[in-house]
Scaffold this motif. Structure first.
Motif, short mmCIF file in Angstrom:
data_model
loop_
_atom_site.label_atom_id
_atom_site.label_comp_id
_atom_site.label_asym_id
_atom_site.label_seq_id
_atom_site.Cartn_x
_atom_site.Cartn_y
_atom_site.Cartn_z
N UNK A 53 58.52 24.19 40.58
CA UNK A 53 58.34 25.43 39.83
C UNK A 53 57.96 26.58 40.75
N UNK A 54 58.43 27.74 40.39
CA UNK A 54 58.02 28.95 41.10
C UNK A 54 57.12 29.73 40.16
N UNK A 55 55.93 30.02 40.63
CA UNK A 55 54.97 30.75 39.80
C UNK A 55 54.79 32.14 40.37
N UNK A 56 55.06 33.12 39.57
CA UNK A 56 54.86 34.51 40.01
C UNK A 56 53.67 35.05 39.24
N UNK A 57 52.75 35.65 39.94
CA UNK A 57 51.59 36.19 39.22
C UNK A 57 51.07 37.44 39.90
N UNK A 58 50.31 38.19 39.12
CA UNK A 58 49.68 39.40 39.61
C UNK A 58 48.18 39.15 39.68
N UNK A 59 47.53 39.78 40.62
CA UNK A 59 46.09 39.62 40.76
C UNK A 59 45.44 41.00 40.65
N UNK A 60 44.48 41.11 39.76
CA UNK A 60 43.65 42.31 39.68
C UNK A 60 42.35 42.02 40.39
N UNK A 61 42.11 42.77 41.42
CA UNK A 61 40.89 42.65 42.21
C UNK A 61 39.97 43.78 41.73
N UNK A 62 38.96 43.44 40.95
CA UNK A 62 38.12 44.49 40.35
C UNK A 62 37.03 44.92 41.33
N UNK A 63 36.49 46.10 41.09
CA UNK A 63 35.41 46.64 41.92
C UNK A 63 34.09 46.05 41.44
N UNK A 64 33.28 45.58 42.40
CA UNK A 64 32.02 44.95 42.03
C UNK A 64 30.89 45.92 41.74
N UNK A 65 31.06 47.16 42.14
CA UNK A 65 29.97 48.13 41.91
C UNK A 65 29.74 48.28 40.41
N UNK A 66 28.44 48.33 40.07
CA UNK A 66 28.02 48.32 38.67
C UNK A 66 28.68 49.45 37.87
N UNK A 67 28.88 50.58 38.49
CA UNK A 67 29.43 51.73 37.75
C UNK A 67 30.85 51.48 37.22
N UNK A 68 31.52 50.45 37.74
CA UNK A 68 32.87 50.15 37.24
C UNK A 68 32.88 49.05 36.19
N UNK A 69 31.69 48.55 35.85
CA UNK A 69 31.61 47.40 34.94
C UNK A 69 32.35 47.62 33.62
N UNK A 70 32.23 48.83 33.08
CA UNK A 70 32.83 49.10 31.76
C UNK A 70 34.36 49.01 31.78
N UNK A 71 34.96 49.06 32.96
CA UNK A 71 36.42 48.98 33.06
C UNK A 71 36.93 47.55 33.04
N UNK A 72 36.06 46.60 33.39
CA UNK A 72 36.55 45.24 33.66
C UNK A 72 37.18 44.53 32.48
N UNK A 73 36.74 44.76 31.22
CA UNK A 73 37.42 44.07 30.12
C UNK A 73 38.93 44.32 30.08
N UNK A 74 39.35 45.49 30.53
CA UNK A 74 40.79 45.78 30.56
C UNK A 74 41.53 44.78 31.43
N UNK A 75 40.86 44.30 32.46
CA UNK A 75 41.50 43.38 33.40
C UNK A 75 41.33 41.93 33.00
N UNK A 76 40.19 41.56 32.41
CA UNK A 76 40.04 40.14 32.09
C UNK A 76 40.56 39.77 30.71
N UNK A 77 40.67 40.72 29.78
CA UNK A 77 41.23 40.38 28.47
C UNK A 77 42.71 40.07 28.64
N UNK A 78 43.10 38.87 28.25
CA UNK A 78 44.50 38.50 28.39
C UNK A 78 44.84 37.88 29.74
N UNK A 79 43.85 37.81 30.63
CA UNK A 79 44.13 37.19 31.93
C UNK A 79 44.32 35.68 31.76
N UNK A 80 45.22 35.12 32.56
CA UNK A 80 45.45 33.67 32.51
C UNK A 80 44.35 32.93 33.27
N UNK A 81 43.81 33.60 34.28
CA UNK A 81 42.78 32.96 35.10
C UNK A 81 41.76 34.00 35.55
N UNK A 82 40.51 33.58 35.62
CA UNK A 82 39.45 34.45 36.13
C UNK A 82 38.73 33.74 37.25
#
Ligand code: GTP
Length: 170
Positions: A53-82
């Motif tokens: 099998x060939x698996x193609x995937x995208x990776x979202x590398x989120x920013x760890x700084x606390x001020x970006x915390x509110x953005x992270x649900x956009x990236x983890x909702x619907x993610x296949x893997x965290x």
């Protein structure tokens, strides 16, 4: 046969734990001692061959700084893997990782493959979080656990292949 899956994975964790470094090591084989802190999030794409099998995937590398915390649900909702990353030389980053796991358990996709990564395994003399602590927490929460080093490349391919294999079985 060739199976292509439309999926994306997300990396979460405290600032400076090595999220960007893990992805760069995996995708480009590079490592930088002075890796710049991520602003918002960064996007990478990768293709892996697993047996037939060939698996193609995208990776979202989120920013760890606390001020970006509110953005992270956009990236983890619907993610296949965290991938939740901490730094073995920082107790605070381990505490933060546990908070990420709790947030994902409450608000993430229930079928998501979740991995706890203890990064900077090359810093043995600065270790503050024992391997057993990470392993125990992962076991209790049914996460895959692995110690890595983006610097030496220890277990970096293993980490991403393991996720791909778990998703292929799902
Ligand atoms: P944010 O973008 O701020 O969330 O940080 P991050 O988690 O993406 O960390 P980043 O990859 O930017 O790495 C932070 C620092 O740790 C950099 O100076 C890296 O060179 C260093 N680093 C990353 N991984 C390792 C590792 O495995 N071992 C060692 N010794 N240093 C590492």
């Amino acid at each position: 046969t060739s199976i292509s899956r439309q999926n994306w994975w997300v990396l979460l964790g405290d600032m400076g734990t090595g999220k960007t470094s893990l992805v760069l090591r995996f995708v480009k084989g590079q490592f930088f001692e002075y890796q710049e802190s991520t602003i918002g999030a960064a996007f990478f794409t990768q293709v892996l061959s697993l047996n037939e099998a060939t698996v193609k995937f995208d990776i979202w590398d989120t920013a760890g700084q606390e001020r970006y915390h509110s953005l992270t649900p956009m990236y983890y909702r619907g993610a296949a893997a965290a991938v939740v990353v901490y730094d073995i030389s920082s107790v605070d980053s381990f505490i933060r990782a546990k908070k990420w796991v709790q947030e994902l358990q409450r608000q993430g996709n229930p079928n998501m493959v979740m991995v706890l990564v203890a990064n900077k395994a090359d810093l043995q003399d600065k270790r503050k979080v024992e391997n057993e602590e990470g392993e125990q927490y992962a076991k209790e929460n049914e996460l895959f656990f692995i110690e890595t080093s983006a610097k030496t490349a220890q277990n970096v391919n293993e980490l991403f292949y393991e996720i791909a294999m778990r998703l292929a079985k799902a």
